[in-house]
Scaffold this motif. Structure first.
Motif, mmCIF file in Angstrom:
data_model
loop_
_atom_site.group_PDB
_atom_site.id
_atom_site.type_symbol
_atom_site.label_atom_id
_atom_site.label_comp_id
_atom_site.label_asym_id
_atom_site.label_seq_id
_atom_site.Cartn_x
_atom_site.Cartn_y
_atom_site.Cartn_z
ATOM 1 N N TYR A 181 -17.421 0.858 0.716
ATOM 2 C CA TYR A 181 -16.237 0.577 1.525
ATOM 3 C C TYR A 181 -15.005 1.119 0.797
ATOM 4 C CZ TYR A 181 -19.253 -2.834 3.909
ATOM 5 O OH TYR A 181 -20.272 -3.442 4.601
ATOM 6 N N ARG A 182 -14.160 1.814 1.522
ATOM 7 C CA ARG A 182 -12.923 2.346 0.951
ATOM 8 C C ARG A 182 -11.836 2.340 2.007
ATOM 9 N NH1 ARG A 182 -12.000 8.351 -1.776
ATOM 10 N NH2 ARG A 182 -9.895 7.941 -2.582
ATOM 11 N N VAL A 183 -10.719 1.673 1.667
ATOM 12 C CA VAL A 183 -9.548 1.629 2.541
ATOM 13 C C VAL A 183 -8.333 1.999 1.702
ATOM 14 C CG1 VAL A 183 -8.039 0.173 3.948
ATOM 15 C CG2 VAL A 183 -10.524 -0.110 4.084
ATOM 16 N N ILE A 184 -7.548 2.959 2.180
ATOM 17 C CA ILE A 184 -6.354 3.422 1.468
ATOM 18 C C ILE A 184 -5.140 3.190 2.360
ATOM 19 C CG2 ILE A 184 -5.192 5.403 0.423
ATOM 20 C CD1 ILE A 184 -7.924 6.637 -0.055
ATOM 21 N N ILE A 185 -4.125 2.545 1.771
ATOM 22 C CA ILE A 185 -2.873 2.352 2.503
ATOM 23 C C ILE A 185 -1.756 3.049 1.729
ATOM 24 C CG2 ILE A 185 -3.642 0.177 3.516
ATOM 25 C CD1 ILE A 185 -1.876 -1.303 1.535
ATOM 26 N N GLU A 186 -0.915 3.767 2.443
ATOM 27 C CA GLU A 186 0.253 4.431 1.871
ATOM 28 C C GLU A 186 1.448 4.062 2.715
ATOM 29 O OE1 GLU A 186 -0.311 8.579 0.315
ATOM 30 O OE2 GLU A 186 -2.109 8.473 1.579
ATOM 31 N N GLY A 187 2.528 3.735 2.031
ATOM 32 C CA GLY A 187 3.693 3.312 2.797
ATOM 33 C C GLY A 187 4.981 3.455 2.027
ATOM 34 N N THR A 188 6.002 2.844 2.599
ATOM 35 C CA THR A 188 7.348 2.897 2.032
ATOM 36 C C THR A 188 7.815 1.483 1.751
ATOM 37 O OG1 THR A 188 7.853 4.900 3.285
ATOM 38 C CG2 THR A 188 9.713 3.649 2.422
ATOM 39 N N LEU A 189 8.326 1.291 0.538
ATOM 40 C CA LEU A 189 8.822 -0.013 0.100
ATOM 41 C C LEU A 189 10.343 0.008 0.114
ATOM 42 C CD1 LEU A 189 7.480 -2.652 -1.021
ATOM 43 C CD2 LEU A 189 8.113 -1.802 -3.296
ATOM 44 N N SER A 190 10.936 -1.081 0.601
ATOM 45 C CA SER A 190 12.400 -1.160 0.660
ATOM 46 C C SER A 190 12.855 -2.546 0.223
ATOM 47 C CB SER A 190 12.897 -0.867 2.087
ATOM 48 O OG SER A 190 12.407 -1.848 2.986
ATOM 49 N N ASN A 191 14.180 -2.684 0.079
ATOM 50 C CA ASN A 191 14.807 -3.969 -0.264
ATOM 51 C C ASN A 191 14.314 -4.504 -1.616
ATOM 52 O OD1 ASN A 191 16.701 -5.932 0.398
ATOM 53 N ND2 ASN A 191 15.138 -7.316 1.219
ATOM 54 N N TYR A 192 14.027 -3.617 -2.542
ATOM 55 C CA TYR A 192 13.559 -4.035 -3.870
ATOM 56 C C TYR A 192 14.706 -4.119 -4.879
ATOM 57 C CZ TYR A 192 13.550 1.067 -3.982
ATOM 58 O OH TYR A 192 13.896 2.382 -3.836
ATOM 59 N N VAL A 193 15.910 -3.653 -4.522
ATOM 60 C CA VAL A 193 17.051 -3.744 -5.437
ATOM 61 C C VAL A 193 17.705 -5.106 -5.268
ATOM 62 C CG1 VAL A 193 19.288 -2.791 -6.071
ATOM 63 C CG2 VAL A 193 17.412 -1.249 -5.427
ATOM 64 N N ILE A 194 17.802 -5.858 -6.362
ATOM 65 C CA ILE A 194 18.402 -7.197 -6.308
ATOM 66 C C ILE A 194 19.912 -7.096 -6.479
ATOM 67 C CG2 ILE A 194 18.442 -9.470 -7.391
ATOM 68 C CD1 ILE A 194 15.554 -8.985 -8.257
ATOM 69 N N THR A 195 20.365 -6.536 -7.575
ATOM 70 C CA THR A 195 21.786 -6.292 -7.825
ATOM 71 C C THR A 195 21.925 -4.943 -8.502
ATOM 72 O OG1 THR A 195 21.738 -7.397 -9.982
ATOM 73 C CG2 THR A 195 22.332 -8.747 -8.070
ATOM 74 N N GLN A 196 23.127 -4.372 -8.383
ATOM 75 C CA GLN A 196 23.372 -3.067 -8.986
ATOM 76 C C GLN A 196 24.834 -2.949 -9.367
ATOM 77 O OE1 GLN A 196 22.536 0.273 -6.397
ATOM 78 N NE2 GLN A 196 22.127 1.639 -8.128
ATOM 79 N N ASP A 197 25.068 -2.455 -10.574
ATOM 80 C CA ASP A 197 26.421 -2.153 -11.012
ATOM 81 C C ASP A 197 26.383 -0.864 -11.806
ATOM 82 O OD1 ASP A 197 25.519 -2.800 -13.620
ATOM 83 O OD2 ASP A 197 26.122 -4.893 -13.389
ATOM 84 N N SER A 198 27.494 -0.559 -12.453
ATOM 85 C CA SER A 198 27.581 0.716 -13.164
ATOM 86 C C SER A 198 26.724 0.757 -14.428
ATOM 87 C CB SER A 198 29.043 1.010 -13.517
ATOM 88 O OG SER A 198 29.567 -0.027 -14.345
ATOM 89 N N LEU A 199 26.324 -0.392 -14.912
ATOM 90 C CA LEU A 199 25.578 -0.442 -16.168
ATOM 91 C C LEU A 199 24.087 -0.682 -15.957
ATOM 92 C CD1 LEU A 199 28.032 -2.577 -18.349
ATOM 93 C CD2 LEU A 199 27.798 -0.081 -18.263
ATOM 94 N N LYS A 200 23.726 -1.500 -15.002
ATOM 95 C CA LYS A 200 22.328 -1.906 -14.875
ATOM 96 C C LYS A 200 21.998 -2.193 -13.427
ATOM 97 C CE LYS A 200 20.724 -4.753 -17.918
ATOM 98 N NZ LYS A 200 20.437 -5.979 -18.703
ATOM 99 N N THR A 201 20.720 -1.952 -13.079
ATOM 100 C CA THR A 201 20.195 -2.275 -11.760
ATOM 101 C C THR A 201 18.992 -3.185 -11.913
ATOM 102 O OG1 THR A 201 20.906 -0.149 -10.866
ATOM 103 C CG2 THR A 201 19.246 -1.363 -9.614
#
Length: 458
Positions: A123-143
């Motif tokens: 048995y073999r099942v492959i899923i490929e997709g797009t991930l979004s909304n993974y950024v929690i906070t972001q500034d000029s120094l760190k994400t």
């Protein structure tokens, strides 16, 4: 004969190994770009089921000669793919992550092959997709990026193109109903009803146990894999990998579930799935942390100053150099100690002092030339018994003792026992003549005849 047996066994082993393919569990590959709203990911789920009938039987008759494949693919327009994406997003939310899947494609390949003693179903099942909304906070120094979405698992049925893909028993009921009837209502059905789309172990393995590497030289070569241009060359790329046995991850073993079915014969159903694997990449230098029970990474464009590492454990370069220096000091101390011990040992001549030896010549001229042969012996006679040659020892000689001198005969014996026969005869006789002479009583001869004559004369 023995050689033929050995070759037969080796050939059989090669056939078995060659016919046994690799069986992998869930395999994750994701590349996160904190500067973009979406990033690609891929999950590969694999499992193999063995149906064994060592004694033949009705199940063997049903599966004999069977071989088939079910292959297909679908995108988000398929209702089954939409249903799967909903299941995966619900699981991600239940794990506490805010990330979501916004696009998904599914491909599957199920292959059955019957053999003389068993049947395998891959048995073999492959899923490929797009991930979004993974950024929690972001500034000029760190994400801060969310990494708690890794447990991509579906616990309900996944039906695509009319084929149920998540539970192995269902494809058998569809394609081989007579064979599947042997397992319904038995422990084997439980083995065949374990979901294939399961990546919980990837989530349960903390990222601090994964191998951590980063490339400080830039990603101009790998930019295409992130969908980026060469303009980002010079950025750091962090990577976390898991799947091998180590002190961090523990011993990784394949997951095997087995059940016996007693019908007309004893049948065995075995499900085999190896340990999961994961590869997670992120642009920037990632420092792991936990936020509200969810694993996150703080990503910066460059690593901290003077920081260098090659694997999980956050070993700064100074610590590595320090360990090397300690090893060098220990090696130097060992050699100094060994050298001092060698100097303290007694060296040089380990026998008779050469000053106590004197040489002398043992050969002279022979023919028309002079030989220069010589020996060395002690200048004094002390300790001669400890140094003399064994050939000087008379106890080692095998010479025979000299012959003993013969005893000197007495006067009576030397006279050959002369006997005066009579005064008138004036003659002497030798007792060796025995009967040729007459002896008187004065004859000392011990011969019997002389004794007899002596008695007669007296």
């Amino acid at each position: 004969m023995s050689r033929a047996v050995v070759l037969t066994v080796l050939l059989a082993g090669l056939i078995v190994v060659g016919s046994t393919g690799s069986v992998f569990g869930a395999q994750m590959d994701a590349r996160i770009n904190p500067n973009n709203e979406t990033s690609p990911f891929k999950m590969n789920y694999q499992k193999t089921v063995f149906i064994e009938y060592p004694n033949g039987g009705q199940l063997f008759d049903v599966l004999q000669g069977q071989e088939w494949s079910v292959i297909g693919e679908a995108d988000i327009s398929d209702p089954g793919v939409k249903s799967l994406m909903t299941q995966l997003n619900n699981k991600i939310k239940a794990d506490g992550s805010q990330a979501q899947i916004t696009d998904l494609n599914v491909s599957y390949d199920i292959h059955l092959k019957a053999r003389n003693i068993n049947t395998s179903v891959d048995y073999r099942v492959i899923i490929e997709g797009t991930l979004s909304n993974y950024v929690i906070t972001q500034d000029s120094l760190k994400t801060l990026i969310d990494l708690g979405w890794r447990g991509l698992t579906a616990t309900d049925e996944v039906v695509i193109d009319g084929h149920e893909l998540n539970f192995p028993i269902n494809i058998l009921l569809e394609m081989e109903p007579e064979a599947a009837a042997f397992f319904v209502g038995t422990e084997a059905e439980e083995v065949l009803h374990r979901n294939l789309i399961d990546a919980d172990f990837i989530l349960e393995q903390p990222l601090t146990n994964w191998h951590f590497l980063f490339d400080p030289t830039g990603i101009n070569v790998d930019a295409g894999t992130f969908g980026l241009s060469d303009e980002i060359a010079g950025y750091v790329v962090s990577s976390w990998t898991m799947g091998e046995s180590s002190l961090r991850e523990g011993r990784q073993v394949e997951r095997v579930y087995e059940a016996e079915v007693m019908a007309d014969q004893l049948y065995i159903v075995r499900s085999v799935q190896s340990s999961d694997q994961g590869n997670l990449y992120a642009i920037g230098f990632g420092a792991l942390d936990i936020f509200d029970g969810v694993e996150i990474a703080g990503v910066t464009p460059t690593p901290p100053e003077d920081y260098a590492t090659t694997s999980t454990g956050d070993f700064p370069v100074m610590i590595i150099y320090g360990m090397a220096a300690i090893a060098g000091i220990a090696g130097g101390a060992f050699f100094m100690f060994s050298n001092r011990a060698l100097k303290n040992e007694k060296t040089g001549q380990q026998g008779i002092d050469p000053n106590r030896l004197v040489g002398y010549q043992t050969s002279v001229s022979s023919g028309g030339y002079q030989t220069n042969r010589g020996e060395a012996q002690l200048a004094d006679g002390s300790d001669y018994q400890q140094t003399r040659s064994m050939y000087d020892d008379s106890s080692n000689s095998t010479q025979s003792p000299p012959p003993q001198p013969e005893a000197t005969p007495t006067a009576a014996e030397e006279a050959a026992c002369g006997c005066a026969a009579s005064a008138e005869m004036g003659s002497e006789c030798d007792c060796a003549m025995q009967g040729a002479c007459l002896c008187d009583a004065t004859c000392p001869c011990n011969a019997d005849i002389c004794k007899e004559n002596a008695r007669e004369m007296s």
